[in-house]
Design a protein around this motif. Sequence first.
Motif, PDB file in Angstrom:
ATOM      1  N   UNK A 221      -9.149  10.750   1.250  1.00 45.75           N
ATOM      2  CA  UNK A 221      -9.240  12.037   0.535  1.00 45.75           C
ATOM      3  C   UNK A 221      -7.869  12.658   0.359  1.00 45.75           C
ATOM      4  N   UNK A 222      -7.077  12.588   1.446  1.00 43.47           N
ATOM      5  CA  UNK A 222      -5.717  13.166   1.355  1.00 43.47           C
ATOM      6  C   UNK A 222      -4.907  12.458   0.286  1.00 43.47           C
ATOM      7  N   UNK A 223      -5.052  11.131   0.261  1.00 41.36           N
ATOM      8  CA  UNK A 223      -4.303  10.346  -0.732  1.00 41.36           C
ATOM      9  C   UNK A 223      -4.733  10.753  -2.145  1.00 41.36           C
ATOM     10  N   UNK A 224      -6.050  10.800  -2.346  1.00 38.64           N
ATOM     11  CA  UNK A 224      -6.570  11.163  -3.682  1.00 38.64           C
ATOM     12  C   UNK A 224      -6.069  12.538  -4.112  1.00 38.64           C
ATOM     13  N   UNK A 225      -6.154  13.474  -3.183  1.00 38.18           N
ATOM     14  CA  UNK A 225      -5.713  14.830  -3.536  1.00 38.18           C
ATOM     15  C   UNK A 225      -4.237  14.855  -3.904  1.00 38.18           C
ATOM     16  N   UNK A 226      -3.451  14.115  -3.116  1.00 40.57           N
ATOM     17  CA  UNK A 226      -2.003  14.148  -3.355  1.00 40.57           C
ATOM     18  C   UNK A 226      -1.653  13.517  -4.701  1.00 40.57           C
ATOM     19  N   UNK A 227      -2.500  12.622  -5.178  1.00 45.00           N
ATOM     20  CA  UNK A 227      -2.194  11.955  -6.452  1.00 45.00           C
ATOM     21  C   UNK A 227      -2.524  12.852  -7.641  1.00 45.00           C
ATOM     22  N   UNK A 228      -3.460  13.773  -7.418  1.00 45.56           N
ATOM     23  CA  UNK A 228      -3.776  14.732  -8.466  1.00 45.56           C
ATOM     24  C   UNK A 228      -4.114  14.036  -9.799  1.00 45.56           C
ATOM     25  N   UNK A 229      -4.949  12.988  -9.700  1.00 40.49           N
ATOM     26  CA  UNK A 229      -5.401  12.303 -10.924  1.00 40.49           C
ATOM     27  C   UNK A 229      -4.454  11.226 -11.444  1.00 40.49           C
ATOM     28  N   UNK A 230      -3.294  11.038 -10.800  1.00 35.36           N
ATOM     29  CA  UNK A 230      -2.369   9.997 -11.280  1.00 35.36           C
ATOM     30  C   UNK A 230      -2.841   8.610 -10.852  1.00 35.36           C
ATOM     31  N   UNK A 231      -2.482   7.613 -11.647  1.00 35.57           N
ATOM     32  CA  UNK A 231      -2.816   6.229 -11.270  1.00 35.57           C
ATOM     33  C   UNK A 231      -1.887   5.786 -10.146  1.00 35.57           C
ATOM     34  N   UNK A 232      -2.472   5.057  -9.178  1.00 38.70           N
ATOM     35  CA  UNK A 232      -1.679   4.571  -8.044  1.00 38.70           C
ATOM     36  C   UNK A 232      -1.382   3.085  -8.214  1.00 38.70           C
ATOM     37  N   UNK A 233      -0.111   2.730  -8.034  1.00 38.65           N
ATOM     38  CA  UNK A 233       0.259   1.308  -7.953  1.00 38.65           C
ATOM     39  C   UNK A 233       0.716   1.077  -6.517  1.00 38.65           C
ATOM     40  N   UNK A 234       0.416  -0.109  -5.965  1.00 40.09           N
ATOM     41  CA  UNK A 234       0.708  -0.300  -4.549  1.00 40.09           C
ATOM     42  C   UNK A 234       1.378  -1.644  -4.268  1.00 40.09           C
ATOM     43  N   UNK A 235       2.240  -1.638  -3.255  1.00 40.03           N
ATOM     44  CA  UNK A 235       2.801  -2.880  -2.709  1.00 40.03           C
ATOM     45  C   UNK A 235       2.706  -2.780  -1.195  1.00 40.03           C
ATOM     46  N   UNK A 236       2.322  -3.880  -0.526  1.00 40.31           N
ATOM     47  CA  UNK A 236       2.213  -3.884   0.947  1.00 40.31           C
ATOM     48  C   UNK A 236       2.853  -5.168   1.464  1.00 40.31           C
ATOM     49  N   UNK A 237       3.954  -5.042   2.181  1.00 43.34           N
ATOM     50  CA  UNK A 237       4.670  -6.244   2.635  1.00 43.34           C
ATOM     51  C   UNK A 237       5.464  -5.930   3.895  1.00 43.34           C
ATOM     52  N   UNK A 238       5.644  -6.935   4.761  1.00 39.69           N
ATOM     53  CA  UNK A 238       6.673  -6.779   5.788  1.00 39.69           C
ATOM     54  C   UNK A 238       7.998  -6.624   5.058  1.00 39.69           C
ATOM     55  N   UNK A 239       8.925  -5.871   5.651  1.00 40.27           N
ATOM     56  CA  UNK A 239      10.200  -5.676   4.960  1.00 40.27           C
ATOM     57  C   UNK A 239      11.040  -6.961   5.107  1.00 40.27           C
ATOM     58  N   UNK A 240      10.910  -7.825   4.134  1.00 41.72           N
ATOM     59  CA  UNK A 240      11.523  -9.152   4.226  1.00 41.72           C
ATOM     60  C   UNK A 240      12.145  -9.487   2.869  1.00 41.72           C
ATOM     61  N   UNK A 241      13.329 -10.138   2.903  1.00 48.64           N
ATOM     62  CA  UNK A 241      13.985 -10.431   1.622  1.00 48.64           C
ATOM     63  C   UNK A 241      13.193 -11.420   0.782  1.00 48.64           C
ATOM     64  N   UNK A 242      12.259 -12.154   1.401  1.00 52.06           N
ATOM     65  CA  UNK A 242      11.456 -13.099   0.615  1.00 52.06           C
ATOM     66  C   UNK A 242      10.410 -12.385  -0.248  1.00 52.06           C
ATOM     67  N   UNK A 243      10.176 -11.120   0.008  1.00 52.17           N
ATOM     68  CA  UNK A 243       9.074 -10.414  -0.668  1.00 52.17           C
ATOM     69  C   UNK A 243       9.462  -9.839  -2.031  1.00 52.17           C
ATOM     70  N   UNK A 244      10.731  -9.951  -2.406  1.00 56.03           N
ATOM     71  CA  UNK A 244      11.136  -9.521  -3.755  1.00 56.03           C
ATOM     72  C   UNK A 244      11.045  -8.017  -3.975  1.00 56.03           C
ATOM     73  N   UNK A 245      11.334  -7.246  -2.933  1.00 53.16           N
ATOM     74  CA  UNK A 245      11.157  -5.792  -3.080  1.00 53.16           C
ATOM     75  C   UNK A 245      12.188  -5.132  -4.012  1.00 53.16           C
TER      76      UNK A 245
END
Length: 461
Positions: A253-277
């Motif tokens: 709910x907190x996440x939804x409220x904070x977005x205020x109707x905006x589309x969310x894009x997500x990335x989830x990775x260990x912080x590793x140089x192989x992940x192409x961040x």
Amino acid sequence: MRRIVIVSNRVAPVNETASKGATGGLAVAILDTLRESNGLWFGWSGNVREAPVASPAIAEPTRDNPFETVTVDLTPAEHSGYYNGYANRILWPVLHYRTDLMEYHSEDFRTYQRVNANFVSQLVPLLREDDLIWLHDYHLMMAPRDLRQAGVKNRIGFFLHTPFPSAEVFATLPNHRELISSLCHCDLIGFQTPGDLRAFEDYITHEAGGQVHTNEEFEAFGRQFRAQVFPISIDPEAFAGAARESSRSNIANRLRESLDGRALMVGVDRLDYSKGLPERFLSFEHLLDRYPENRRRVTFLQIAPYSRTEVPEYKLIRSRLEGLSGRINGRFSEVDWTPLRYINRGLARKTLAGVLRHSRVALVTPLRDGMNLVAKEYVAAQDPEDPGVLVLSRFAGAAHELKEALIVNPLDYENTGEALQRALSMSLDERKERWSALMETIRQQDITAWRKSFIAALKAH
Ligand code: ADP
Ligand code: F6P
């Protein structure tokens, strides 16, 4: 039922896993595997001590985790030479095609051998005659030879969670022959993708002078064994259930409220140089540059818990990302909109599942990855009536299976930015069609299929 003995460097903090979340594909997959089959999990305790406890620590099975864990400590010198050194500054970069980052010291290889031998000598007294021994990942490549030298006759399997690079790249490792000749003491060697297996076959025939027969039978260094592909996976129904429940939680709910109707894009990775961040951040910047209509309408959440923090190359990538995220936010933010939310913390698995469900687009864009479980988790977490779009690197093992994702080359960050635009504007019909096909693939090859097919092949040898 024969007991399965899993041996890996990392043993997940079993009791905390449910609440804090095990980050790292290996820990997550093994937890699921062991919960389904009584067994023993042997590995490093995670403790570094000047004077390690002489005998391994044994944790008895519990109702939630019906398997025994046996863990050993490392000394500071072992941690530095084996884990930070040989495993993560030498093997990891080479396995991920980053020979430029390999920092070779022969002393690290000696420490790696010593730690592998020490794991084996502590494990051997615990073994029963018909145990199936299943070794995991690049930290333990010398263990098969040590086990045989200790007289162990049990079936031994080895699964490599990372890519196996092309033979020419693997041969840049000064110890490549010792490593592979040790692996050949296994009965079965498992890889993530057909590409990894092909590269290994090439190594065996062209570098090791061995032979590859039909039925995945191999001969090399005077040993006979099999090598096959077993793509690792997740429990899609359990993950989908967690995502559904979590989407009604406080945090969601907190996440939804904070977005205020905006589309969310997500990335989830260990912080590793192989992940192409960095490339991923640049592709997001390209999206905002080239398609300004997304400004104020899209938020990109990158969750990247720190990993291997003592390794210099990881410190470098971390400061590069801090610079890039600061620049992008400085350039585009407005008083009431921050385009990029960059978080360096792990989330509980359930919370993570809810975040994935709420995201319109997932960016899974490693420069190299053995499989990448996040790609599969994202698909499983989606609402079938309104699924999001997976943007997936062709260099993730998962791309071999998840063909209905939008497949990109992350090195071409402009093209990835174009794929993001396509994902954001994709029709509901197309999203549903792609998602159904992806979900079907994941259901057919789930974590149970992975475990069962590996164990069956190991028994059958
Ligand atoms: P790797 O094995 O290289 O870390 P994978 O994508 O295969 O990469 O596996 C990572 C696992 O760790 C996934 O199950 C993912 O959900 C989990 N994970 C990664 N980052 C986080 C995080 N910030 N919070 C919770 N779990 C995470
Ligand atoms: O295969 C990826 C992997 O190296 C796993 O072995 C491990 O679980 C994960 O990354 C996390 O890395 P580490 O154990 O170094 O924290």
